[in-house]
Design a protein around this motif. Sequence first.
Motif, PDB file in Angstrom:
ATOM      1  N   LEU B  93     114.372 -41.860  61.079  1.00 47.22           N
ATOM      2  CA  LEU B  93     114.237 -40.280  60.765  1.00 47.22           C
ATOM      3  C   LEU B  93     113.460 -40.110  59.609  1.00 47.22           C
ATOM      4  N   LYS B  94     113.221 -38.866  60.392  1.00 45.72           N
ATOM      5  CA  LYS B  94     112.210 -38.325  58.505  1.00 45.72           C
ATOM      6  C   LYS B  94     113.870 -38.197  57.452  1.00 45.72           C
ATOM      7  N   GLU B 100     109.679 -38.758  51.512  1.00 40.32           N
ATOM      8  CA  GLU B 100     108.750 -37.548  52.480  1.00 40.32           C
ATOM      9  C   GLU B 100     109.091 -35.722  52.065  1.00 40.32           C
ATOM     10  N   GLU B 104     106.448 -31.864  56.070  1.00 42.61           N
ATOM     11  CA  GLU B 104     105.706 -32.418  56.423  1.00 42.61           C
ATOM     12  C   GLU B 104     105.882 -33.152  57.503  1.00 42.61           C
ATOM     13  N   GLU B 105     107.158 -32.873  58.780  1.00 44.35           N
ATOM     14  CA  GLU B 105     107.284 -33.091  59.574  1.00 44.35           C
ATOM     15  C   GLU B 105     106.720 -31.360  60.792  1.00 44.35           C
ATOM     16  N   ASP B 108     102.796 -32.190  61.238  1.00 51.08           N
ATOM     17  CA  ASP B 108     102.715 -33.585  62.068  1.00 51.08           C
ATOM     18  C   ASP B 108     102.619 -32.537  63.221  1.00 51.08           C
ATOM     19  N   HIS B 109     103.734 -31.421  63.404  1.00 49.34           N
ATOM     20  CA  HIS B 109     103.029 -31.067  65.080  1.00 49.34           C
ATOM     21  C   HIS B 109     102.430 -29.830  64.927  1.00 49.34           C
ATOM     22  N   GLU B 136     118.243 -27.003  57.944  1.00 49.97           N
ATOM     23  CA  GLU B 136     118.906 -28.315  58.667  1.00 49.97           C
ATOM     24  C   GLU B 136     119.325 -29.333  57.498  1.00 49.97           C
TER      25      GLU B 136
END
Lengths: 512, 228
Positions: B93-94, B100, B104-105, B108-109, B136
């Motif tokens: 998981l990120k 990271e 970045e997540e 990516d999306h 988060e």
Amino acid sequence: MDIFGGLLAGFANILTPENLLFAFIGCALGMLTGVIPGFGPASATSLLLPLALFLGPAPSTIMMAAIYYGSMYGGTITSVLLNVPGEISSVATTLDGYAMTKRGQGGKALAISAIGSFIGGTIAFVGLVFATNLSSFAVGLGPRELFAITIFALVLVIGLAGDSLVKGLIAACIGLFVGFVGLDPFTGITRFTAGNLNLADGISFVIVAIGVIGLSEILESIGRRTLIDFSGNVGPIRITWKDLKDSSGAIFRGTGLGFFYGLLPGSPAAAATFTSYAIEKRLSKHPERFGKGAIQGVAGPETTNNALGMSNYIPLLTLGIPSSTTMAILLGAFTINGLQPGPQLFAQHPEVAWTLIASLFVANIMLFIMSLPLVRVWVSFLKIPTLILYSATLGFMTIGAYSVRNSMFDVLVMWIGGLAGLLMKRLGFPLAPLALTLVLGPLLEENFRRAVSIEQGNYGGLLFSSTVCQVIYGLIVVLLLVKVFTTIRASSKKAGARTGSAEPVRAKEGQK
Amino acid sequence: MSFLDRVASARRTRAAGEWIAATVNRVTTRFPWLIAERIAAIVILLLALYFLSVAVSYGLNDGAQAAPGTFPALAAAALVVLSVIWLFTAKPLKKDVEDETPGEEVLDHYAHQEGAAQEELAEAAAHDADATGALESDSHPIRLIFVLVWSAVALPFVEVIGMIPLLFVYLTGLFVVVAQLKWWKVMIFTALTLLLAAYGAYVGGIYLPDPIGIGPFLYGIVARIFGW
């Protein structure tokens, strides 16, 4: 019934005091749930879905449509004032909307959003009315073609909405299995109940939607240390002619873009709003103002989002294919009232279909009126600490889930769904495919079994016996290949970027 | 500092957290293959195999028609294949990956979405990471655990004390402990709101369980006051 006759009949139905009241209540409830930070239209409509159980087909569809539209308007308030988008498609609005709020122009951003949304929604409404003609073409489709179209829509949603194809497909399969539980409509045997009598009637879509989409959102928000409470100043809620003139191009371009994207089943709303943002920035004489509070950066994406919200009804009403999680929930509201959107809806229940379409226009006007002068009322709800709202919502959800079948078992299922939804979010699963197969699963199986019967048990014939099927399955294969190819390319690029970024570090370490 | 914040920062809670983290660390060091995504993939694979066996038991072929088990079996077979693919392609998981970047997540999306220009995507990702990344990263698991445990303890008593009294206790607990409101204010507000909700349910024809007869009791009081 022709288009104008149908539309007039729809307006005659909606313009009764009772239906106008339902539309008004729906708009107010939608706005109210939309302003809960972090709540998008999907969570808001899923929370209020039990209301659809206690009203007739027409009032419930009017109310659910108003809730959907209201939550979109309400969601704009949190995007602009709090920098908290209710869903991914609202992220583009936050870029300049929140920047305007920081400059004391939050009221102006909300006003242009409301105006853009109203214009976009109204023009898209006209498009929606004429697009209903498509349903007459779809009437001739048989179970084989409907099965193929549903699979195609699922692949589009999975392929475009999520990051991972595999996770999207797994989520879709999980949704199918929830739908399998209960009595088999063809033979009457119970399936996947593990001997539990509570499961014999199946798992209600309403319960799973509340749990997986609504409850999981609340649990995720409760589990955060930093909570979002608004204590800032909205600023004056007025715009000048110059602002309107500056935004007019963005509004009309956004309308066209949103309407076009909304036609596609599985339309990627985020791509539409970001495309609108990108276009406005490219066309602007002052691109450097974008990200710092450019009014076009709010007007474009917001108009796109609302026009898309309206044209999303086209695949739902003409083909019975929901193009997003929210549309899947609205489809659920139809089905619990015994209606099946799609080509047959206009033939069998034209009064409901046209009343729904007319109600979208009425809701658009109501929300425009409610959102501009009453914006401070809605903003005052943002001043209620979020933990109070979340706690109260948990109580409301318990009553809502219980009232579906007067069963505490349903409340238990809602909590299991909520935990599963939370876990799926943490593991990066998209919830849209699950919501879609939850609603479409039974229909998918019904069409599959009917098609097999027509083909006399020849499964190959299911795929290749009609030209429409051949074309659709061909498109599905192409889409899947494109998705696999782009995923591989993106991951190899990412790996390359990581190796590249690691090089200087190693070089530095070597120097030491 | 609220009760839950005090619990979260208490020495024993921190010690328990450290113990859990150390245990997870020990297990993952010993079995580096075992990451959260793979555990989930194995669970789904086992479920898929179970579904497949149950679906087959309903029958797969019914002459010229599809049997009740045909479509579920096809879905289960697909789920088996997909969970195996996931098992072998799963990544940590990120949150577990230290190098990271936070945005970045999100990037990516957006990178998968068509149409939008790369620079807007990067800008949006940075912005979104600012907006949501901070939220988060600082989770409050104790609050979440309290809500889950409190719901699990309280809600089964619906059939014993009835929906309205239960919701009174349940919501009072949530408002006082989670939302940190004064208990006496909460009790008055919750009682009044629930009375309104009960009346609304009665008017709307929604049956709410009431084994101790609180509904008729309250109706009696109201009827006496208004002389009904």
